[in-house]
Design an enzyme around this catalytic site. Structure first.
Site, short mmCIF file in Angstrom:
data_model
loop_
_atom_site.label_atom_id
_atom_site.label_comp_id
_atom_site.label_asym_id
_atom_site.label_seq_id
_atom_site.Cartn_x
_atom_site.Cartn_y
_atom_site.Cartn_z
N LYS A 172 -26.86 3.49 43.06
CA LYS A 172 -26.10 2.19 43.58
C LYS A 172 -25.42 2.21 45.07
O LYS A 172 -25.51 3.15 45.60
CB LYS A 172 -24.96 2.18 42.32
CG LYS A 172 -23.99 3.13 42.68
CD LYS A 172 -23.10 2.91 41.64
CE LYS A 172 -22.09 4.25 41.50
NZ LYS A 172 -20.81 4.13 40.82
N TYR A 189 -5.55 6.05 72.69
CA TYR A 189 -4.39 5.19 72.32
C TYR A 189 -3.19 6.02 71.70
O TYR A 189 -3.28 7.10 71.10
CB TYR A 189 -5.05 4.40 71.05
CG TYR A 189 -5.84 3.29 71.61
CD1 TYR A 189 -5.41 2.28 72.44
CD2 TYR A 189 -7.26 3.22 70.88
CE1 TYR A 189 -6.44 1.29 72.71
CE2 TYR A 189 -8.02 1.96 71.25
CZ TYR A 189 -7.64 1.07 72.14
OH TYR A 189 -8.45 0.04 72.41
#
Length: 348
Positions: free
Chosen positions: A34, A243
């Site tokens: 899956k 950042y």
């Protein structure tokens, strides 16, 4: 190299699956593919496992199964965990899928839309996620069993914790619900296989262990992710990187800017904890993981290579997951679409 490169070792994957198949004893070993085989490419993975002898494949939903059918041929069994959802009948019929019916509503839908078409049944033994609960099963079992379902299955909630009492409770409940019923039975995925023969029944469902993840500690590494270095800069002691000024150089440093970030599935939560590798030498992240870029402290390397590895023999999916505060499943399934993918081994 101008793009990040993800290499999937099909030989290692096949070796992991074969090992789990051996541990399954007399039970057939299926294969859970899956979510595009946990992000590694369902068609390539399933084709190789079919070559190794896998016959039963498990997907999350019908469209995944329809896409998988050409890779495994017309004779393989493809089971669908989500069962028979509204609108699935055409895909189930065209691709000869086996829905694992989860409720009375799904049973009625399947029998009305595709009478005579194969199906399996998923039973809830305590996880409270998918499957018929005991009262519904007791009421529906006589009619459904008369229609010869291909499989009765349930799913363990705590199989990665061998000593957890939930395992024994679910095993007892699964036996209570299915002993003497007749169809083949399946309870164990990777963790359940490792719990021992009592959990194996007729069909096991190797998943994460085949892809190199815990709880299968003997698994061979399957993936390598090499990230290109865009630029290397000198950073003086006291300067910051990234950042928010979240990393401050404690010494004169060299910082490599790497071409990958959270848009590529490399979680921002690794900030301050993650590391990349030059061979077996660790290089810590410097500053926040941003959308497309990461800073890496390469001060201690004698020379900076063109790429640094974030998944490799020195750091597998579970070690990286620990740094990100998550699990190996999430690391694999988030691997981004921007990577150049390479397959190695037989079937590549």
């Amino acid at each position: 190299m101008t793009r990040a490169s993800l290499t999937i070792d099909l030989d290692a994957l096949a070796a992991n699956w074969r090992a789990l198949a051996r541990l399954s004893g007399g039970a057939e070993a299926g294969a859970v593919v899956k979510a595009d085989a946990y992000g590694l490419g369902a068609a390539r993975v399933a084709a190789r496992l079919a070559q190794e002898g896998a016959h039963s494949f498990f997907v999350a939903e019908a469209q995944e199964g329809a896409a998988l059918r050409p890779a495994v041929g017309p004779l393989a069994d493809i089971y669908v965990f989500s069962g028979h959802m509204a609108g699935d009948a055409d895909a189930i019929a065209a691709a000869a899928l086996i829905p694992l019916v989860n409720s009375a509503e799904q049973a009625n839908r399947h029998l009305a839309a595709l009478p005579g078409h194969p199906f399996g049944l998923q039973l809830d033994t305590g996880m409270n996620r998918l499957g018929m609960e005991a009262d519904d099963w007791q009421a529906l079992a006589p009619d459904l069993l008369a229609r010869a379902p291909r499989l009765l299955m349930s799913h363990l909630a705590c199989a990665d914790e061998p000593a957890h009492p939930m395992n024994a409770r679910q095993l007892a409940e699964f036996r209570r619900m299915t002993d003497g019923a007749g169809p083949r039975r399946s309870l164990a995925a990777t963790g359940g296989i490792l719990l021992g023969a009592d959990y194996h029944f007729d069909l096991t469902r190797p998943g994460i262990g085949s892809y190199g993840g815990q709880p299968f500690g003997a698994a061979r590494p399957v993936v390598r992710l090499a990230l290109p270095v865009i630029q290397v800069r000198a950073v003086a002691a006291g300067e910051t990187v990234g950042y928010g000024n979240s990393w401050t150089a404690a010494r004169p440093s060299r910082i490599a800017t790497i071409a990958a970030g959270y848009a590529d599935g490399l979680l921002r939560a690794m900030t301050g904890r993650g590391q990349l590798f030059a061979g077996d030498r660790p290089c810590p992240l410097a500053g926040r993981v941003s959308m497309d870029l990461m800073g890496v402290d390469v001060t201690d390397l004698p020379e900076v290579p063109d790429t640094l590895d974030i998944l490799c023999p020195a750091q597998g999916v579970d070690r990286l997951a620990e740094a990100a505060g998550t699990i190996g499943y999430e690391i694999l399934t988030l691997l981004g679409a921007r990577y150049v993918r390479h397959y190695s081994g037989d079937g590549a």
